[in-house]
Design an enzyme around this catalytic site. Structure first.
Site, PDB file in Angstrom:
ATOM      1  N   LYS A 137     -38.208  72.054  15.275  1.00 39.54           N
ATOM      2  CA  LYS A 137     -37.810  73.442  15.478  1.00 39.54           C
ATOM      3  C   LYS A 137     -39.053  74.338  15.601  1.00 39.54           C
ATOM      4  O   LYS A 137     -40.169  73.906  15.298  1.00 39.54           O
ATOM      5  CB  LYS A 137     -36.926  73.892  14.303  1.00 39.54           C
ATOM      6  CG  LYS A 137     -35.599  73.100  14.179  1.00 39.54           C
ATOM      7  CD  LYS A 137     -34.782  73.622  12.994  1.00 39.54           C
ATOM      8  CE  LYS A 137     -33.582  72.730  12.700  1.00 39.54           C
ATOM      9  NZ  LYS A 137     -32.828  73.216  11.514  1.00 39.54           N
ATOM     10  N   TYR A 164     -25.539  74.425  18.278  1.00 41.38           N
ATOM     11  CA  TYR A 164     -24.974  74.592  16.933  1.00 41.38           C
ATOM     12  C   TYR A 164     -23.501  75.030  16.959  1.00 41.38           C
ATOM     13  O   TYR A 164     -23.015  75.591  15.975  1.00 41.38           O
ATOM     14  CB  TYR A 164     -25.811  75.589  16.134  1.00 41.38           C
ATOM     15  CG  TYR A 164     -27.080  74.992  15.559  1.00 41.38           C
ATOM     16  CD1 TYR A 164     -27.043  73.834  14.784  1.00 41.38           C
ATOM     17  CD2 TYR A 164     -28.320  75.597  15.753  1.00 41.38           C
ATOM     18  CE1 TYR A 164     -28.201  73.296  14.236  1.00 41.38           C
ATOM     19  CE2 TYR A 164     -29.482  75.063  15.208  1.00 41.38           C
ATOM     20  CZ  TYR A 164     -29.416  73.911  14.450  1.00 41.38           C
ATOM     21  OH  TYR A 164     -30.557  73.379  13.899  1.00 41.38           O
ATOM     22  N   PHE A 196     -24.343  82.150   8.633  1.00 42.89           N
ATOM     23  CA  PHE A 196     -25.742  82.080   9.042  1.00 42.89           C
ATOM     24  C   PHE A 196     -25.914  81.718  10.516  1.00 42.89           C
ATOM     25  O   PHE A 196     -27.036  81.576  11.002  1.00 42.89           O
ATOM     26  CB  PHE A 196     -26.505  81.070   8.176  1.00 42.89           C
ATOM     27  CG  PHE A 196     -25.897  79.690   8.144  1.00 42.89           C
ATOM     28  CD1 PHE A 196     -26.157  78.774   9.158  1.00 42.89           C
ATOM     29  CD2 PHE A 196     -25.058  79.305   7.100  1.00 42.89           C
ATOM     30  CE1 PHE A 196     -25.598  77.510   9.144  1.00 42.89           C
ATOM     31  CE2 PHE A 196     -24.486  78.026   7.080  1.00 42.89           C
ATOM     32  CZ  PHE A 196     -24.764  77.136   8.105  1.00 42.89           C
ATOM     33  N   THR A 233     -30.521  68.706   4.050  1.00 44.08           N
ATOM     34  CA  THR A 233     -30.569  69.956   4.813  1.00 44.08           C
ATOM     35  C   THR A 233     -31.378  71.039   4.094  1.00 44.08           C
ATOM     36  O   THR A 233     -32.195  71.713   4.699  1.00 44.08           O
ATOM     37  CB  THR A 233     -29.127  70.464   5.060  1.00 44.08           C
ATOM     38  OG1 THR A 233     -28.409  69.443   5.767  1.00 44.08           O
ATOM     39  CG2 THR A 233     -29.119  71.745   5.864  1.00 44.08           C
ATOM     40  N   ARG A 271     -38.510  66.953   5.284  1.00 43.21           N
ATOM     41  CA  ARG A 271     -38.223  68.278   4.717  1.00 43.21           C
ATOM     42  C   ARG A 271     -38.705  68.384   3.276  1.00 43.21           C
ATOM     43  O   ARG A 271     -39.171  69.440   2.833  1.00 43.21           O
ATOM     44  CB  ARG A 271     -36.728  68.571   4.806  1.00 43.21           C
ATOM     45  CG  ARG A 271     -36.247  68.900   6.225  1.00 43.21           C
ATOM     46  CD  ARG A 271     -34.747  68.875   6.319  1.00 43.21           C
ATOM     47  NE  ARG A 271     -34.223  69.348   7.603  1.00 43.21           N
ATOM     48  CZ  ARG A 271     -32.977  69.138   8.003  1.00 43.21           C
ATOM     49  NH1 ARG A 271     -32.127  68.470   7.210  1.00 43.21           N
ATOM     50  NH2 ARG A 271     -32.561  69.584   9.165  1.00 43.21           N
ATOM     51  N   ASN A 278     -36.269  74.719   8.013  1.00 43.63           N
ATOM     52  CA  ASN A 278     -36.398  73.312   7.585  1.00 43.63           C
ATOM     53  C   ASN A 278     -36.964  72.383   8.656  1.00 43.63           C
ATOM     54  O   ASN A 278     -36.812  71.176   8.582  1.00 43.63           O
ATOM     55  CB  ASN A 278     -35.060  72.811   7.001  1.00 43.63           C
ATOM     56  CG  ASN A 278     -33.928  72.802   8.007  1.00 43.63           C
ATOM     57  OD1 ASN A 278     -34.136  73.084   9.180  1.00 43.63           O
ATOM     58  ND2 ASN A 278     -32.729  72.459   7.553  1.00 43.63           N
ATOM     59  N   HIS A 309     -34.554  68.962  13.339  1.00 42.60           N
ATOM     60  CA  HIS A 309     -33.131  68.648  13.534  1.00 42.60           C
ATOM     61  C   HIS A 309     -32.985  67.164  13.845  1.00 42.60           C
ATOM     62  O   HIS A 309     -33.811  66.600  14.545  1.00 42.60           O
ATOM     63  CB  HIS A 309     -32.547  69.447  14.701  1.00 42.60           C
ATOM     64  CG  HIS A 309     -31.191  68.952  15.124  1.00 42.60           C
ATOM     65  ND1 HIS A 309     -30.041  69.348  14.476  1.00 42.60           N
ATOM     66  CD2 HIS A 309     -30.812  68.044  16.056  1.00 42.60           C
ATOM     67  CE1 HIS A 309     -29.009  68.703  15.028  1.00 42.60           C
ATOM     68  NE2 HIS A 309     -29.451  67.910  15.992  1.00 42.60           N
ATOM     69  N   GLU A 313     -25.814  65.553  22.000  1.00 44.87           N
ATOM     70  CA  GLU A 313     -27.064  66.321  21.932  1.00 44.87           C
ATOM     71  C   GLU A 313     -28.095  65.800  22.935  1.00 44.87           C
ATOM     72  O   GLU A 313     -28.831  66.587  23.537  1.00 44.87           O
ATOM     73  CB  GLU A 313     -27.606  66.300  20.500  1.00 44.87           C
ATOM     74  CG  GLU A 313     -26.715  67.127  19.566  1.00 44.87           C
ATOM     75  CD  GLU A 313     -27.025  66.976  18.081  1.00 44.87           C
ATOM     76  OE1 GLU A 313     -26.345  67.657  17.282  1.00 44.87           O
ATOM     77  OE2 GLU A 313     -27.917  66.174  17.708  1.00 44.87           O
TER      78      GLU A 313
END
Ligand code: DAT
Ligand code: MG
Length: 151
Positions: free
Chosen positions: A11, A51, A59, A93, A104, A114, A117, A128
């Site tokens: 990310k 997402y 969120f 997560t 993480r 974090n 993905h 994906e």
């Protein structure tokens, strides 16, 4: 070996923090094979697609703004059990709950940042990969180390 593929993304926070090589290294050293990679700035609409399953969560908007805030590294990794084990390498997560030794756990502090993905199952992996990569961006090759990794 029963080969499978998973989608992994570093990310924007992981890219900005200089963790690209560190993250790739963990998958590579394990014995998984990198079959696709590119750096891309996802649009907000693209982040919402990625997402989509979380669209009702409070969120969601912040998450999509964050994913589209800068370049991300999109990858496909291949190997026996890579979907499930990739999630193990990544860790829980919430980085406060990720074990030390996981990506993480070692490299992130809060759930909203974090750094990585990973697909959570065979169906999402397929979806994906199709969302992020064109068929011609995927490679298929044999690696000489495979006989030492799989016997
Ligand atoms: P994962 O990324 O481990 O598959 P997820 O699919 O449940 O987790 O959620 C996707 C991302 O959304 C997650 O990496 C970070 C963010 N997120 C999840 N739960 C959150 C929460 N309670 N508050 C803020 N962000 C959250
Ligand atoms: Mg998820």
């Amino acid at each position: 070996a029963e080969m499978e593929r998973t989608f992994i993304a570093i990310k924007p926070d992981g890219v900005q923090r200089g963790l690209i090589a560190e993250i790739i290294s963990r998958f590579e050293r394990k014995g998984f094979k990198l079959v696709a990679i590119k750096i891309v700035v996802p649009s907000k609409g693209f982040a919402q697609k990625h997402y989509y399953d979380l669209k009702e969560r409070p969120f969601f908007n912040g998450l999509c703004n964050f994913l589209s805030s800068g370049p991300a590294v999109a990858m496909v990794w291949e190997g026996e059990g890579v979907i499930k084990y990739g999630r193990k390498l990544i860790g829980a997560t919430d980085p406060q709950k990720s074990e030390p030794g996981t990506i993480r756990g070692d490299l992130a502090v809060v759930v909203g940042r974090n750094i990585i993905h990973g697909s959570d199952g065979p169906e999402t992996a397929k979806d994906e990969i199709n969302l992020w990569l064109k068929p011609e961006e995927l490679t298929s090759y044999s690696n000489n180390a495979e006989k030492w990794i799989y016997g």
